[in-house]
Design an enzyme around this catalytic site. Structure first.
Site, PDB file in Angstrom:
ATOM      1  N   TYR A 106      -5.141 -29.159 -22.139  1.00  0.00           N
ATOM      2  CA  TYR A 106      -5.278 -27.771 -22.603  1.00  0.00           C
ATOM      3  C   TYR A 106      -6.111 -27.776 -23.867  1.00  0.00           C
ATOM      4  O   TYR A 106      -5.892 -28.607 -24.760  1.00  0.00           O
ATOM      5  CB  TYR A 106      -3.887 -27.186 -22.880  1.00  0.00           C
ATOM      6  CG  TYR A 106      -3.890 -25.782 -23.456  1.00  0.00           C
ATOM      7  CD1 TYR A 106      -3.469 -25.546 -24.771  1.00  0.00           C
ATOM      8  CD2 TYR A 106      -4.289 -24.682 -22.700  1.00  0.00           C
ATOM      9  CE1 TYR A 106      -3.458 -24.268 -25.302  1.00  0.00           C
ATOM     10  CE2 TYR A 106      -4.279 -23.396 -23.230  1.00  0.00           C
ATOM     11  CZ  TYR A 106      -3.858 -23.197 -24.535  1.00  0.00           C
ATOM     12  OH  TYR A 106      -3.858 -21.921 -25.063  1.00  0.00           O
ATOM     13  N   LYS A 111      -3.805 -27.229 -36.282  1.00  0.00           N
ATOM     14  CA  LYS A 111      -2.431 -27.607 -36.623  1.00  0.00           C
ATOM     15  C   LYS A 111      -2.301 -28.287 -37.995  1.00  0.00           C
ATOM     16  O   LYS A 111      -2.353 -27.619 -39.020  1.00  0.00           O
ATOM     17  CB  LYS A 111      -1.846 -28.454 -35.485  1.00  0.00           C
ATOM     18  CG  LYS A 111      -1.823 -27.671 -34.137  1.00  0.00           C
ATOM     19  CD  LYS A 111      -1.246 -28.483 -33.014  1.00  0.00           C
ATOM     20  CE  LYS A 111      -1.511 -27.822 -31.679  1.00  0.00           C
ATOM     21  NZ  LYS A 111      -0.512 -26.813 -31.298  1.00  0.00           N
ATOM     22  N   ASP A 127     -10.763 -33.557 -28.406  1.00  0.00           N
ATOM     23  CA  ASP A 127      -9.963 -32.425 -28.873  1.00  0.00           C
ATOM     24  C   ASP A 127      -8.734 -33.014 -29.583  1.00  0.00           C
ATOM     25  O   ASP A 127      -7.771 -33.411 -28.934  1.00  0.00           O
ATOM     26  CB  ASP A 127      -9.562 -31.538 -27.693  1.00  0.00           C
ATOM     27  CG  ASP A 127      -8.720 -30.361 -28.166  1.00  0.00           C
ATOM     28  OD1 ASP A 127      -8.465 -29.451 -27.356  1.00  0.00           O
ATOM     29  OD2 ASP A 127      -8.297 -30.366 -29.342  1.00  0.00           O
TER      30      ASP A 127
HETATM   31  P1  KE4 Z   1      -4.568 -22.935 -30.976  1.00  0.00           P
HETATM   32  O1  KE4 Z   1      -5.600 -21.890 -30.578  1.00  0.00           O
HETATM   33  O2  KE4 Z   1      -3.212 -22.659 -30.334  1.00  0.00           O
HETATM   34  O3  KE4 Z   1      -4.473 -23.150 -32.480  1.00  0.00           O
HETATM   35  O4  KE4 Z   1      -5.061 -24.346 -30.408  1.00  0.00           O
HETATM   36  C1  KE4 Z   1      -5.357 -24.460 -29.047  1.00  0.00           C
HETATM   37  C2  KE4 Z   1      -5.228 -25.919 -28.651  1.00  0.00           C
HETATM   38  C3  KE4 Z   1      -6.375 -26.670 -28.502  1.00  0.00           C
HETATM   39  N1  KE4 Z   1      -6.314 -27.975 -28.172  1.00  0.00           N
HETATM   40  C4  KE4 Z   1      -5.118 -28.591 -27.985  1.00  0.00           C
HETATM   41  C5  KE4 Z   1      -5.094 -30.039 -27.618  1.00  0.00           C
HETATM   42  C6  KE4 Z   1      -3.913 -27.862 -28.136  1.00  0.00           C
HETATM   43  O5  KE4 Z   1      -2.722 -28.486 -27.925  1.00  0.00           O
HETATM   44  C7  KE4 Z   1      -3.963 -26.504 -28.470  1.00  0.00           C
HETATM   45  C8  KE4 Z   1      -2.717 -25.649 -28.603  1.00  0.00           C
HETATM   46  N2  KE4 Z   1      -1.489 -26.325 -28.419  1.00  0.00           N
HETATM   47  C9  KE4 Z   1      -0.395 -25.523 -27.952  1.00  0.00           C
HETATM   48  C10 KE4 Z   1       0.816 -26.431 -27.758  1.00  0.00           C
HETATM   49  N3  KE4 Z   1       0.695 -27.210 -26.596  1.00  0.00           N
HETATM   50  C11 KE4 Z   1      -0.100 -24.391 -28.895  1.00  0.00           C
HETATM   51  C12 KE4 Z   1       1.242 -23.746 -28.710  1.00  0.00           C
HETATM   52  C13 KE4 Z   1       1.117 -22.425 -28.035  1.00  0.00           C
HETATM   53  O6  KE4 Z   1       0.215 -22.270 -27.192  1.00  0.00           O
HETATM   54  O7  KE4 Z   1       1.938 -21.566 -28.366  1.00  0.00           O
END
Ligand code: KE4
Length: 425
Positions: A143, A266, A238
């Site tokens: 993801y 994060k 990523d």
């Molecule tokens: P954000 O847009 O949520 O800050 O980041 C997206 C993203 C991009 N790349 C990786 C590897 C990620 O894990 C994420 C977002 N992670 C999720 C948890 N698996 C965020 C939690 C959520 O979606 O509420």
């Protein structure tokens, strides 16, 4: 008598889709009412009913120091006294970019944005602009945020809702997104053979943490590095989760494989909204206003967020032993699972990232992750939650450790997980 969280959840549903601002928070995969959190300190979070829980979500990764770290809070409070947002350059942005370049040398030039999604979306645009090619390769189960072109066989929330591609994404937005299988070199080779010099980049979670935690097989990341070089494509790591999580140098430091572009999120914001993308100067000089690739953001480099990020990274820099402490804590939990469940449960660990799958198989890709028993995971989640241990409300997430997790809380967690496993094995 309804709990306060149940009341709040009902009220939330009146004005927020599903009552949450991010799908996984709705607890749909585990069949429980989400806990509405009112505060968090150290390794504990407290919900609206006063339940204090040991937290292994850590805000999905940012909380590596533990919640409300005194130095981070103080720095943020101080920054607030000078104003919240200027829409103009500040020294804090320079300091954060310098720290990123120092700790992740491949990111000699970086741009701050407000989320991991924005970082990935922008990095993909840069890769396409730099190579003048349109196609990208991603991996099933990985993801990368919710930008249209990447919601193809996404992991994380999209996996739990069992709708791998999102409605609302026009087919022609994803025709340039090719999907390979994680840890499957042949699937990557086949896509390069079929598309040759049309591929702009391969984007990968160097440790996948959105299908549960899945580690790269020995040589897989090195293979991606070589094949992208061979075909003139860029390699994008990523590291939104792994950045500053697996070590000060992230996964690229941990595995000693250097990508062309890296995305962060994060931890780099210390819990405040920051994403970042970056790489070598020759690539990043394509970004406006220097070059023709456009990307912008009202709150990019926000002074309050950069204050939190800078303090977080400085604390990690001052105390690099944190990573061995985190790995040791995660190892204790992994050990407790294996002690009771043996080979009946798969535990994947990379540093302080932990994934527990209810399957006897080794989980090395999307298919093996998806074959795990998610109903059993929901039982596991509920057993722990009822005993004030808060883990990810989905099989397809990670368990995060922080420096604030005490030996007492780790031991209690190990005992409780052991009790649950003994009751089902
Ligand atoms: P954000 O847009 O949520 O800050 O980041 C997206 C993203 C991009 N790349 C990786 C590897 C990620 O894990 C994420 C977002 N992670 C999720 C948890 N698996 C965020 C939690 C959520 O979606 O509420």
């Amino acid at each position: 008598m309804d709990t306060k969280s149940q009341e709040l959840f009902r009220r939330a549903g009146l004005h927020i889709p599903g009552g949450v601002n991010s799908p996984v928070r709705a607890f749909r995969a585990v069949g429980r009412c989400p806990r509405f959190i009112v505060s968090a300190h150290g390794d504990r979070i407290t919900d609206a009913d006063g339940n204090e829980m040991i937290d292994y979500v850590c805000s999905w990764g940012p909380g590596i120091l533990g919640h409300a770290h005194e130095r981070v809070i103080k720095r943020v409070q101080k920054a607030c006294e000078y104003g919240l947002s200027f829409g103009a350059p500040t020294e804090g942005e320079i300091r954060l970019a310098e720290l990123i370049a120092e700790l992740v040398p491949s990111m000699e030039v970086s741009r701050l944005v407000s989320s991991g999604t924005e970082a990935v979306m922008s990095a993909v645009r840069v890769a396409r602009g730099f190579t003048k090619r349109d196609k990208i390769i991603k991996f099933k189960g990985c993801y990368h945020g919710h930008s249209d072109g990447l919601l193809v066989k996404a992991g994380s929330g999209a996996l739990t809702t069992s709708v791998p591609d999102s409605v609302g994404v026009p087919q022609d937005y994803t025709q340039n997104t090719l999907v390979a299988s994680y840890n499957d070199k042949a699937s990557v080779e086949a896509l390069f053979l079929a598309n040759q010099e049309e591929i702009a980049a391969v984007i990968v979670e160097p440790v996948a943490a959105n299908m549960g935690v899945v580690l790269p097989k020995d040589g897989f990341l090195e293979f991606l590095r070589e094949i992208t070089k061979k075909y003139g494509a860029l390699l994008i790591f990523d590291e939104v989760i792994t950045g500053f999580r697996l070590g000060l140098g992230g996964a690229q430091g941990y595995y000693q494989v250097t990508p062309d572009l890296t995305t962060l999120g994060k931890i780099v914001g210390g819990g405040m909204p920051i994403g970042a993308y970056g790489g070598k100067g020759e690539i990043m000089e394509m970004v406006s206003p220097l070059g023709p690739i456009y990307q912008a953001g009202t709150l990019s480099g926000n002074p309050i967020a950069t204050a939190a990020g800078i303090e977080t990274l400085q604390i990690l820099k001052e105390d690099p032993d944190i990573y061995s402490r985190l790995a040791q804590k995660a190892g204790q939990i992994a050990g407790a699972v294996k002690e009771v469940a043996g080979e009946k449960v798969c535990v994947n660990q990379a540093g302080s990232l932990l994934g527990i799958f209810f399957t006897p198989s080794l989980v090395m890709d999307y298919e093996s992750a998806a074959a795990s028993d998610t109903t059993r995971y929901a039982d596991y989640f509920g057993y722990l939650l009822d005993r004030d241990i808060y883990v990810a409300p989905s099989q397809f997430e990670a368990m995060f450790l922080s420096d604030a997790h005490t030996q007492e809380d780790i031991a209690y967690t190990c005992r409780t997980i052991g009790e649950f496993l003994s009751s089902i094995i």
